[in-house]
Design an enzyme around this catalytic site. Structure first.
Site, short mmCIF file in Angstrom:
data_model
loop_
_atom_site.label_atom_id
_atom_site.label_comp_id
_atom_site.label_asym_id
_atom_site.label_seq_id
_atom_site.Cartn_x
_atom_site.Cartn_y
_atom_site.Cartn_z
N ASP A 638 0.89 -1.24 -0.13
CA ASP A 638 0.05 0.13 0.02
C ASP A 638 0.92 1.28 0.04
OD1 ASP A 638 -3.11 0.86 0.71
OD2 ASP A 638 -1.61 2.15 1.59
N ASN A 646 -2.16 13.17 -4.20
CA ASN A 646 -3.42 13.60 -4.86
C ASN A 646 -3.46 15.04 -4.33
OD1 ASN A 646 -4.15 11.48 -6.59
ND2 ASN A 646 -5.35 10.61 -4.95
N ASP A 655 -2.11 9.30 -10.48
CA ASP A 655 -2.26 8.12 -11.35
C ASP A 655 -0.60 7.69 -12.03
OD1 ASP A 655 -4.87 8.04 -11.13
OD2 ASP A 655 -5.09 8.90 -13.26
N GLU A 681 -4.85 2.56 -4.10
CA GLU A 681 -3.31 2.28 -4.04
C GLU A 681 -2.77 1.08 -3.44
OE1 GLU A 681 -5.14 3.37 -1.50
OE2 GLU A 681 -3.97 3.96 0.16
N1 LIG Z 1 -4.99 9.61 -8.13
C1 LIG Z 1 -5.58 8.68 -7.62
N2 LIG Z 1 -5.96 8.48 -6.48
C2 LIG Z 1 -6.72 7.49 -5.88
C3 LIG Z 1 -6.98 6.41 -6.84
N3 LIG Z 1 -7.73 5.42 -6.01
C4 LIG Z 1 -7.75 5.89 -4.75
N4 LIG Z 1 -7.02 7.30 -4.62
C5 LIG Z 1 -6.94 8.04 -3.56
O1 LIG Z 1 -6.28 7.40 -2.58
C6 LIG Z 1 -6.33 7.90 -1.28
C7 LIG Z 1 -6.17 6.86 -0.34
O2 LIG Z 1 -6.21 7.46 1.12
P1 LIG Z 1 -6.32 6.78 2.35
O3 LIG Z 1 -7.09 5.77 2.34
O4 LIG Z 1 -7.05 7.88 3.40
O5 LIG Z 1 -4.65 6.57 2.87
P2 LIG Z 1 -3.43 7.28 2.70
O6 LIG Z 1 -3.59 8.72 2.46
O7 LIG Z 1 -2.49 6.67 1.39
O8 LIG Z 1 -2.82 7.08 3.96
P3 LIG Z 1 -2.25 5.65 4.50
O9 LIG Z 1 -2.79 4.77 3.75
O10 LIG Z 1 -2.72 5.63 6.19
O11 LIG Z 1 -0.84 5.99 4.47
C8 LIG Z 1 -7.71 8.58 -1.42
O12 LIG Z 1 -7.49 9.92 -1.49
C9 LIG Z 1 -8.13 8.30 -2.98
O13 LIG Z 1 -9.06 9.40 -3.46
C10 LIG Z 1 -6.53 6.73 -8.20
O14 LIG Z 1 -6.90 5.51 -8.88
N5 LIG Z 1 -5.83 7.64 -8.57
#
Ligand SMILES: Nc1nc2c(ncn2[C@@H]2O[C@H](COP(=O)(O)OP(=O)(O)OP(=O)(O)O)[C@@H](O)[C@H]2O)c(=O)[nH]1
Length: 762
Positions: A638, A646, A655, A681
């Site tokens: 992850d 983002n 992306d 992610e």
């Molecule tokens: N650019 C992009 N963002 C994505 C995609 N799928 C999910 N996200 C974003 O990934 C982020 C996931 O955030 P969180 O689950 O809060 O976790 P994090 O910010 O990585 O924090 P931790 O996992 O705790 O380290 C969200 O803001 C989603 O909008 C994608 O396909 N593209």
């Protein structure tokens, strides 16, 4: 002279019946007067009594043999004179002396016929007397005269009998004399049966023979007479006559001419025979024969007539025409027609012939091939019968007809072949449907194809891309191992890898021209490049294009038919070409369908952003691990603080980061390892066949590789770290995948808890 000879002579002269002759009676009357005697007799000595052929002065016409004075004359074959019987030792007790007519004097001389004494001529008196030598000589002369008379009478009788026979015979006798010109001098009485005219009328020139001859026949009759006049000895004419009561007859005149010493025609003797019945039969027979001939001509039948014993055969013109033979040059020996029979049909024909000659079949009916002068074979149906057998029942003559049934037979053979063709087309399709392998189907039917195409070699090819160019892929071919150089071809063929890509030759012409090629002299064909080295000689070739929607998709090649290839062969095999075109098309369709399905499946299993498998693909892939003989590692990766990426650099930059992870996974993992994007992610990894330490190193390396990478976005260079949670699954563990994944997730959570950018094990 013995009695038998005498009796035979009497019978021969037809004198055995006491039939008196008036002329002889008159002669005896004169004799009696000359001798001045009351009785004179001409007697014949029969077997049982003496009888009188003529008599004068005696009432009885016969006497007992033992009383007959004349019997003594015959016995001694010499004159007998008894001057006074009443005192003669031999005769004085004779009843003819003691009783009526009271003979006293007897003078008799033998009566000879053909030098055989058969009786006597005698004078008798009732008073004793003497006879002078002169009188005795006179008596002998009279006897000679009677003998001569009886001979003539006998001959006359015979002639009369002959005449009667002639009169009753169907033959009319005629005679022409050439006295002052030729004229009818005699005609027998029986002419009235034909002419309804008494012979007398013709004899006396009240009617003329020519009047009864039909005008249309007159020439034939005159021709016969003229022939004789110009020296011809024997002649015959047939002509028609019309009798007085208007009946029509056919007559035959057989004539013979007689000439004088100086060569002039003297007479014509002829026999006119009623020939109507024969002629009628002849005319009927001729008519029937003509009708038969017309029928035979119209039916197109050939006829043959074979005298087996003399080995002479006769045939009609049609028989010869069927085989392109010159009728005038037909050789009557059976050797001639036997050598025209197809070798394969010879035995069957002989067996059938023998069966008929042995009387085992009513007719000789069989079918065989005979060679036409032009070289091709003609199917003949023969229908014959023994028409003559000898006294030992051995066949002498066999006759019958010939019918050319080539067209019918070829239609039958074509129909059989068409059925065969259809059946093997069906077979090829069935094999293809069953195995899905077109080459298998083609190889299976190739032997049948060569057989029904009467060919020695065959191949079936399909146009397919190979080494960057359209080539002819060989599904099936009859013979390749013709020498050691062809072993490579054999090997390729066995591997299903035989392609022909050089089309600058005879079979290539089919592909380049997309057209049918028929060559019965390949050596002289402009496209021919000669038979491939070592290949058995190709002396006839037929190339059939397999077309689909106007484009060529393959071809069939055939070689070395027994006879010439023709457009008919190509037409016959067209259904096979069409069927193969259909199969090629079906294969193409099937392959396209499989490809599309594959693509759809790939799409459904692939993450569109990174191009690596998605969650569904990962779960499906892991499903097969259930019975894995070795252990494996499940890991979840992850991206740390991805929200921030983002939020800071934009979604597009996020992306790019996700794509980087995808690339790194493919780069760092081994080909046997499996990775997927689970969503967002988060990524999953499956690592098999290795020690856990090695996996640890591998995952650590991956983590470091990612953190070392910088993603260049439009606004800034971005770098990320990842946290990894891993779970080792030993071999034989039966736990559910989802629980194992949940365990890995627990480990990931621990990594996050632990400050991120690290690997934690469950
Ligand atoms: N650019 C992009 N963002 C994505 C995609 N799928 C999910 N996200 C974003 O990934 C982020 C996931 O955030 P969180 O689950 O809060 O976790 P994090 O910010 O990585 O924090 P931790 O996992 O705790 O380290 C969200 O803001 C989603 O909008 C994608 O396909 N593209």
């Amino acid at each position: 002279m013995n009695e038998v000879t005498r009796l035979d002579t009497i019978a021969e002269y037809s004198l055995q019946v006491a039939e008196e002759d008036p002329s002889l009676n008159q002669l005896l009357a004169a004799l009696a007067q000359l001798f001045d005697a009351p009785i004179a007799l001409v007697s014949l000595i029969g077997a049982d009594f003496q009888f009188f052929k003529a008599r004068y002065g005696l009432a009885a016409d016969r006497t007992r043999l033992e009383d007959a004075f004349c019997a003594h004359v015959v016995a001694q074959d010499a004159p007998l004179v008894v001057e006074d019987a009443s005192i003669h030792a031999d005769f004085h007790h004779n009843p003819l002396v003691t009783g009526d007519p009271h003979i006293r004097f007897y003078a008799g001389v033998p009566l000879q016929l053909n030098h055989v004494p058969v009786g006597a001529v005698c004078v008798i008196d009732k008073v004793p007397r003497t006879v002078s030598a002169l009188q005795l000589a006179l008596l002998e002369k009279v006897s000679a005269h009677v003998s001569h008379y009886l001979t003539l009478w006998h001959q006359h009788k015979q002639l009369q009998q002959e005449q009667d026979l002639l009169e009753q015979s169907p033959a009319v006798l005629m005679q022409w004399r050439n006295l002052h010109g030729l004229s009818l001098s005699y005609v027998s009485g029986n002419i009235d049966t034909l002419f309804d005219l008494p012979a007398e009328a013709l004899r006396q020139k009240q009617a003329v023979l020519e009047d009864f001859i039909l005008p249309s026949s007159l020439n034939d009759f005159n021709f016969l007479l003229t022939n004789h006049q110009s020296g011809v000895a024997a002649a015959e004419a047939h002509f028609q006559i019309k009798s007085r009561n208007n009946k029509l007859f056919w007559v035959k005149l057989i004539s013979r001419a007689f000439f004088t010493n100086d060569g002039r025609l003297d007479a014509i003797h002829a026999m006119l025979i009623d020939h109507t019945a024969n002629r009628y039969t002849e005319v009927k027979l001729t008519e029937t024969n003509q009708q038969m001939r017309l029928l035979l001509d119209a039916s197109g039948l050939g006829t043959w007539d074979w005298n087996i014993q003399s080995d002479v055969s006769k045939v009609n013109r049609r028989w010869c025409e069927m085989l392109g033979l010159d009728y005038e040059l037909f050789d009557s020996s059976s050797l001639f027609w036997r050598q025209l029979i197809h070798p394969a049909d010879q035995t069957g024909l002989d067996a059938e012939l023998q069966r008929h000659l042995d009387g085992k079949t009513l007719v000789f009916n069989t079918v065989y091939r005979m060679k036409h002068q032009a070289g091709h074979w003609v199917w003949i149906e023969t229908y014959g019968k023994v028409v003559t057998r000898d006294s030992q029942q051995q066949p002498v003559r066999l006759a019958g007809t010939h019918r050319d049934i080539t067209a019918k037979k070829e239609a039958e053979l074509l129909e059989t072949k068409q059925r065969q063709l259809l059946s093997f087309i069906n077979k090829a399709q069935a094999i293809y449907l069953r195995t899905g392998d077109l080459s298998d189907a083609c190889r299976e039917v190739l032997a049948e194809l060569t057989e029904i195409a009467d060919s020695q070699f065959a191949f079936i090819g399909q146009m397919l891309p190979h080494n960057g160019q359209q080539s002819l892929f060989i599904h099936a071919i009859t013979e390749l191992s013709w020498n050691e150089h062809s072993s490579q071809l054999v090997e390729l063929y066995q591997q299903g890898q035989l392609y022909f890509d050089s089309f600058d030759n005879l079979f290539g012409k089919v592909i380049t021209s997309q057209a049918l090629i028929i060559s019965n002299e390949p050596a002289s064909h402009p496209a021919a490049k000669g038979t491939p080295v070592g290949h058995p000689k190709i002396f006839r070739f037929l190339g059939l294009p397999i077309m689909l929607k106007d484009g060529l998709v393959g071809m069939i090649g055939l070689a070395n038919k027994f006879s010439d290839y023709s457009a008919a062969d190509a037409a016959f095999l067209q259904p096979l070409c069409d069927a193969l075109a259909g199969l090629f098309y079906a294969v193409e369709q099937e392959q396209a369908r499989v490809r599309a399905e594959e693509q759809l499946k790939n799409l459904a299993m692939t993450d569109p952003l990174t191009g690596i498998p998605n969650r569904r693909a990962f779960i499906e892939h892991c499903a097969r691990l259930k019975n894995s003989p070795t252990g494996y590692v499940l890991a979840i990766l992850d991206i740390d603080h991805f929200k921030r990426v983002n939020d800071t650099y934009g979604h597009a930059a996020g992306d790019e980061v996700i794509k980087l992870i995808g690339r790194k996974l493919q780069f760092c993992l081994r080909s046997d390892d499996y990775s997927a994007r689970l969503g967002g992610e988060e990524f999953a990894l499956l690592i098999e066949h290795t020690e856990i330490d090695m996996v640890h190193l591998l995952l650590e390396n991956l983590r470091l590789e990612i953190s070392a990478e910088v993603v260049n976005t439009a606004d800034a260079d971005v770098s990320v770290t990842v946290s990894i949670g891993a779970r080792y699954v030993p071999a034989g563990e039966v736990e559910d995948l989802h629980l194992q994944m949940a365990d890995a997730d627990v480990a990931l959570y621990k990594a996050k808890e632990n400050g991120r950018d690290c690997l934690m094990w469950f």
